[in-house]
Design a protein around this motif. Structure first.
Motif, PDB file in Angstrom:
ATOM      1  N   PHE A  55       0.834  -1.202   0.000  1.00 14.95           N
ATOM      2  CA  PHE A  55       0.000   0.000   0.000  1.00 14.95           C
ATOM      3  C   PHE A  55       0.871   1.255   0.000  1.00 14.95           C
ATOM      4  CE2 PHE A  55      -2.257   3.351   2.405  1.00 14.95           C
ATOM      5  CZ  PHE A  55      -3.251   3.601   1.480  1.00 14.95           C
ATOM      6  N   ALA A  56       1.996   1.209   0.706  1.00 19.74           N
ATOM      7  CA  ALA A  56       2.898   2.371   0.745  1.00 19.74           C
ATOM      8  C   ALA A  56       3.420   2.691  -0.656  1.00 19.74           C
ATOM      9  CB  ALA A  56       4.053   2.106   1.703  1.00 19.74           C
ATOM     10  N   ALA A  57       3.777   1.665  -1.419  1.00 19.66           N
ATOM     11  CA  ALA A  57       4.263   1.889  -2.788  1.00 19.66           C
ATOM     12  C   ALA A  57       3.145   2.438  -3.672  1.00 19.66           C
ATOM     13  CB  ALA A  57       4.801   0.586  -3.360  1.00 19.66           C
ATOM     14  N   ALA A  58       1.941   1.894  -3.512  1.00 23.20           N
ATOM     15  CA  ALA A  58       0.808   2.385  -4.302  1.00 23.20           C
ATOM     16  C   ALA A  58       0.487   3.832  -3.946  1.00 23.20           C
ATOM     17  CB  ALA A  58      -0.415   1.497  -4.070  1.00 23.20           C
ATOM     18  N   LEU A  59       0.577   4.168  -2.661  1.00 17.31           N
ATOM     19  CA  LEU A  59       0.319   5.546  -2.228  1.00 17.31           C
ATOM     20  C   LEU A  59       1.387   6.497  -2.772  1.00 17.31           C
ATOM     21  CD1 LEU A  59      -1.335   7.557  -0.591  1.00 17.31           C
ATOM     22  CD2 LEU A  59       0.013   6.913   1.416  1.00 17.31           C
ATOM     23  N   ARG A  60       2.637   6.063  -2.762  1.00 15.36           N
ATOM     24  CA  ARG A  60       3.721   6.894  -3.296  1.00 15.36           C
ATOM     25  C   ARG A  60       3.489   7.185  -4.782  1.00 15.36           C
ATOM     26  NH1 ARG A  60       7.333   4.428  -0.619  1.00 15.36           N
ATOM     27  NH2 ARG A  60       7.546   2.707  -2.082  1.00 15.36           N
ATOM     28  N   ASP A  61       3.090   6.160  -5.529  1.00 17.64           N
ATOM     29  CA  ASP A  61       2.811   6.347  -6.955  1.00 17.64           C
ATOM     30  C   ASP A  61       1.602   7.263  -7.171  1.00 17.64           C
ATOM     31  OD1 ASP A  61       4.914   4.649  -7.455  1.00 17.64           O
ATOM     32  OD2 ASP A  61       3.645   2.888  -7.822  1.00 17.64           O
ATOM     33  N   ALA A  62       0.559   7.072  -6.379  1.00 17.42           N
ATOM     34  CA  ALA A  62      -0.645   7.901  -6.506  1.00 17.42           C
ATOM     35  C   ALA A  62      -0.334   9.356  -6.175  1.00 17.42           C
ATOM     36  CB  ALA A  62      -1.747   7.372  -5.597  1.00 17.42           C
ATOM     37  N   ARG A  63       0.506   9.574  -5.180  1.00 15.44           N
ATOM     38  CA  ARG A  63       0.874  10.953  -4.830  1.00 15.44           C
ATOM     39  C   ARG A  63       1.631  11.623  -5.968  1.00 15.44           C
ATOM     40  NH1 ARG A  63       3.204  11.545   1.135  1.00 15.44           N
ATOM     41  NH2 ARG A  63       2.926  13.716   0.560  1.00 15.44           N
ATOM     42  N   ALA A  64       2.520  10.890  -6.624  1.00 18.99           N
ATOM     43  CA  ALA A  64       3.272  11.465  -7.747  1.00 18.99           C
ATOM     44  C   ALA A  64       2.329  11.830  -8.891  1.00 18.99           C
ATOM     45  CB  ALA A  64       4.336  10.478  -8.217  1.00 18.99           C
ATOM     46  N   VAL A  65       1.380  10.958  -9.191  1.00 16.92           N
ATOM     47  CA  VAL A  65       0.407  11.229 -10.255  1.00 16.92           C
ATOM     48  C   VAL A  65      -0.474  12.413  -9.855  1.00 16.92           C
ATOM     49  CG1 VAL A  65      -1.587  10.283 -11.483  1.00 16.92           C
ATOM     50  CG2 VAL A  65       0.450   8.883 -11.149  1.00 16.92           C
ATOM     51  N   GLY A  66      -0.904  12.440  -8.601  1.00 19.69           N
ATOM     52  CA  GLY A  66      -1.762  13.520  -8.115  1.00 19.69           C
ATOM     53  C   GLY A  66      -1.066  14.865  -8.106  1.00 19.69           C
ATOM     54  N   ARG A  67       0.215  14.865  -7.752  1.00 16.09           N
ATOM     55  CA  ARG A  67       0.985  16.110  -7.751  1.00 16.09           C
ATOM     56  C   ARG A  67       1.041  16.686  -9.163  1.00 16.09           C
ATOM     57  NH1 ARG A  67       5.505  14.066  -5.815  1.00 16.09           N
ATOM     58  NH2 ARG A  67       4.675  14.046  -3.706  1.00 16.09           N
ATOM     59  N   ARG A  68       1.244  15.804 -10.133  1.00 18.18           N
ATOM     60  CA  ARG A  68       1.291  16.242 -11.534  1.00 18.18           C
ATOM     61  C   ARG A  68      -0.092  16.756 -11.982  1.00 18.18           C
ATOM     62  NH1 ARG A  68       4.922  18.401 -14.533  1.00 18.18           N
ATOM     63  NH2 ARG A  68       3.881  18.753 -16.477  1.00 18.18           N
ATOM     64  N   ALA A  69      -1.151  16.094 -11.533  1.00 16.00           N
ATOM     65  CA  ALA A  69      -2.513  16.519 -11.895  1.00 16.00           C
ATOM     66  C   ALA A  69      -2.820  17.894 -11.312  1.00 16.00           C
ATOM     67  CB  ALA A  69      -3.538  15.494 -11.406  1.00 16.00           C
ATOM     68  N   ARG A  70      -2.417  18.127 -10.056  1.00 16.41           N
ATOM     69  CA  ARG A  70      -2.638  19.455  -9.446  1.00 16.41           C
ATOM     70  C   ARG A  70      -1.846  20.524 -10.179  1.00 16.41           C
ATOM     71  NH1 ARG A  70      -2.117  16.610  -4.800  1.00 16.41           N
ATOM     72  NH2 ARG A  70      -0.042  17.393  -4.386  1.00 16.41           N
ATOM     73  N   LEU A  71      -0.629  20.190 -10.573  1.00 15.50           N
ATOM     74  CA  LEU A  71       0.203  21.153 -11.294  1.00 15.50           C
ATOM     75  C   LEU A  71      -0.401  21.490 -12.653  1.00 15.50           C
ATOM     76  CD1 LEU A  71       2.794  22.812 -11.334  1.00 15.50           C
ATOM     77  CD2 LEU A  71       3.958  20.819 -12.259  1.00 15.50           C
ATOM     78  N   ASP A  72      -0.955  20.490 -13.307  1.00 15.54           N
ATOM     79  CA  ASP A  72      -1.580  20.738 -14.616  1.00 15.54           C
ATOM     80  C   ASP A  72      -2.820  21.610 -14.494  1.00 15.54           C
ATOM     81  OD1 ASP A  72       0.366  19.267 -15.871  1.00 15.54           O
ATOM     82  OD2 ASP A  72      -0.839  17.429 -15.992  1.00 15.54           O
TER      83      ASP A  72
END
Length: 142
Positions: A55-72
């Motif tokens: 779950f920690a790895a999945a959360l880390r990946d989701a945070r990276a995708v989410g950070r990019r989505a917020r930036l966009d």
């Protein structure tokens, strides 16, 4: 038997809730927003991440995708230039404009302070006190 699985409170962070949480984070929600939307406490997910490496790895990946989505979704401005190192023409122009405005405002404030000091004190207090003290000694010495 009544068919109960066990004692105590049923888990709040079920696999379905985990998937919804990860989907919200990947869509750009902050961790606090994602937990609030699901009705969870803010540190429940981080507790699960500390004990579940998958779950920690999945959360880390989701945070990276989410950070990019917020930036966009964010606008091109000085903040994006400074904090996210965006060097597109829009962000560069916005940062330059804001910097020039701050510089002009600082110069105006400095000039206004200089003008006030020139009007308020025609001569410095030090020279005035020297004149008073030197004139008071002259009669006593004579």
């Amino acid at each position: 038997m009544t068919g109960r699985r066990g004692r105590g409170r049923p888990p709040l962070f079920t696999p379905e809730v985990r998937e919804r949480y990860l989907a919200a984070v990947a869509a750009g929600a902050t961790l606090k927003e994602a937990t609030a939307d699901l009705g969870l406490t803010k540190n429940l997910a981080s507790q699960h991440a500390a004990h579940d490496p998958e779950f920690a790895a999945a959360l880390r990946d989701a945070r990276a995708v989410g950070r990019r989505a917020r930036l966009d979704r964010a606008g091109h401005d000085e903040s994006r230039y400074t904090n996210h190192r965006c060097r597109c023409p829009k962000c560069t122009r916005a940062a330059s404009t804001a910097r020039m405005a701050r510089k002009a405002r600082a110069e105006e404030e400095r000039d206004s302070r200089l003008d006030l000091t020139a009007v308020d004190s025609p001569q410095s207090p030090t020279s005035f006190s020297l004149l008073v003290s030197s004139s008071s000694r002259t009669p006593a010495a004579a």
